[in-house]
Design an enzyme around this catalytic site. Sequence first.
Site, short mmCIF file in Angstrom:
data_model
loop_
_atom_site.label_atom_id
_atom_site.label_comp_id
_atom_site.label_asym_id
_atom_site.label_seq_id
_atom_site.Cartn_x
_atom_site.Cartn_y
_atom_site.Cartn_z
NE ARG A 154 43.83 40.70 51.88
CZ ARG A 154 44.35 39.60 51.35
NH1 ARG A 154 45.00 38.75 52.11
NH2 ARG A 154 44.20 39.35 50.07
CD GLU A 179 37.01 34.04 57.23
OE1 GLU A 179 36.68 35.15 56.76
OE2 GLU A 179 37.26 33.05 56.51
CG HIS A 209 40.26 35.73 56.44
ND1 HIS A 209 40.23 34.37 56.64
CD2 HIS A 209 40.10 35.91 55.11
CE1 HIS A 209 40.08 33.75 55.48
NE2 HIS A 209 39.99 34.67 54.53
CG ASP A 218 33.16 30.36 51.01
OD1 ASP A 218 32.89 31.07 52.00
OD2 ASP A 218 33.71 30.82 49.98
#
Length: 313
Positions: free
Chosen positions: A89, A271, A167, A212
């Site tokens: 990325r 994701e 993501h 998360d």
Amino acid sequence: MAVAKPSIELCKGSNGLEKVVLKEARGSSIEVYLYGAHVTSWKNDHGEELLFVSSKALFKPPKGIRGGIPICFPQVGGLANFEQHGFARTRVWTIDQNPPPLQESNSYRASVDLILRPSEGDFKFWPHSFEFRLRVALTPGGDIILVSRIRNTNKDGKPFTFTFAFHTYFSVSDICEVRVEGLETIDYFDNLKGKERCTEQADALTFESEVDKTYVSTPNKIAIIDHEKKRTYVMWKEGIPDAVVWNPWDKKAKAIAHFGDDEYKHMLCVEPAVIEDPLPLKPGEEWTGRLHISAVPSSYCSGQLDPKRVLYG
């Protein structure tokens, strides 16, 4: 009267970084930066933005862009000697002029193929040779399709393993008005509790605090319902077994770089990922992972929405 046609344009974006803009005849569009092969915009036929990008995002190497669809490779998360979420990325990809054909027949004309090969500097992070091809496509109906192909090109006969994620940051009206369906009864690792393994008990995921979670062996279809916007995102994935669901909430948001204090209210990351079992590739072998996302209008009533019926029925 001229009929609008799909278009593909290479142009300058923020801070002079190159980007490719895909447009369909009805008005939908995608923007993807060569820096990171990073999709930073996906708009529907009405010009409404469907992805979240932080107002504080930096479009300045070597920092990653906060929002959109970052590519996590060769690992998800942070490990010793690695950049957070890998280096793919934060590298400049090139346009692949002669990509190998994909197996499926393509019904879309607005697409771009990008490729990443390691530089000499990357070998100190990860001592393997690879080719990572990414196709970004916009369908005539305004859907986004991402196809990742990763090949082991090691000359020394060594296999490698990797983890991976798209993501994806979705734009939502209010995180408290969102629910996620398709992950009921699925096992997950709670990353806020030392990766404790649990089983999802809720009929649908709703949000009222930091989340998360890494869901493992998930269904190929996941739906994200935004009640306030009466919009449903429908994700179909192939070859990508897991899924991360993340929202930092208020306290964590204030500590995140390049992210507004209150922006957590208007984003949700779901994701598609390969995390639980890193994927092995022998030299010459290739892995393919596909993600197809639709954004469909929906007046949601619990149990009545079948996204495929909305799309095709």
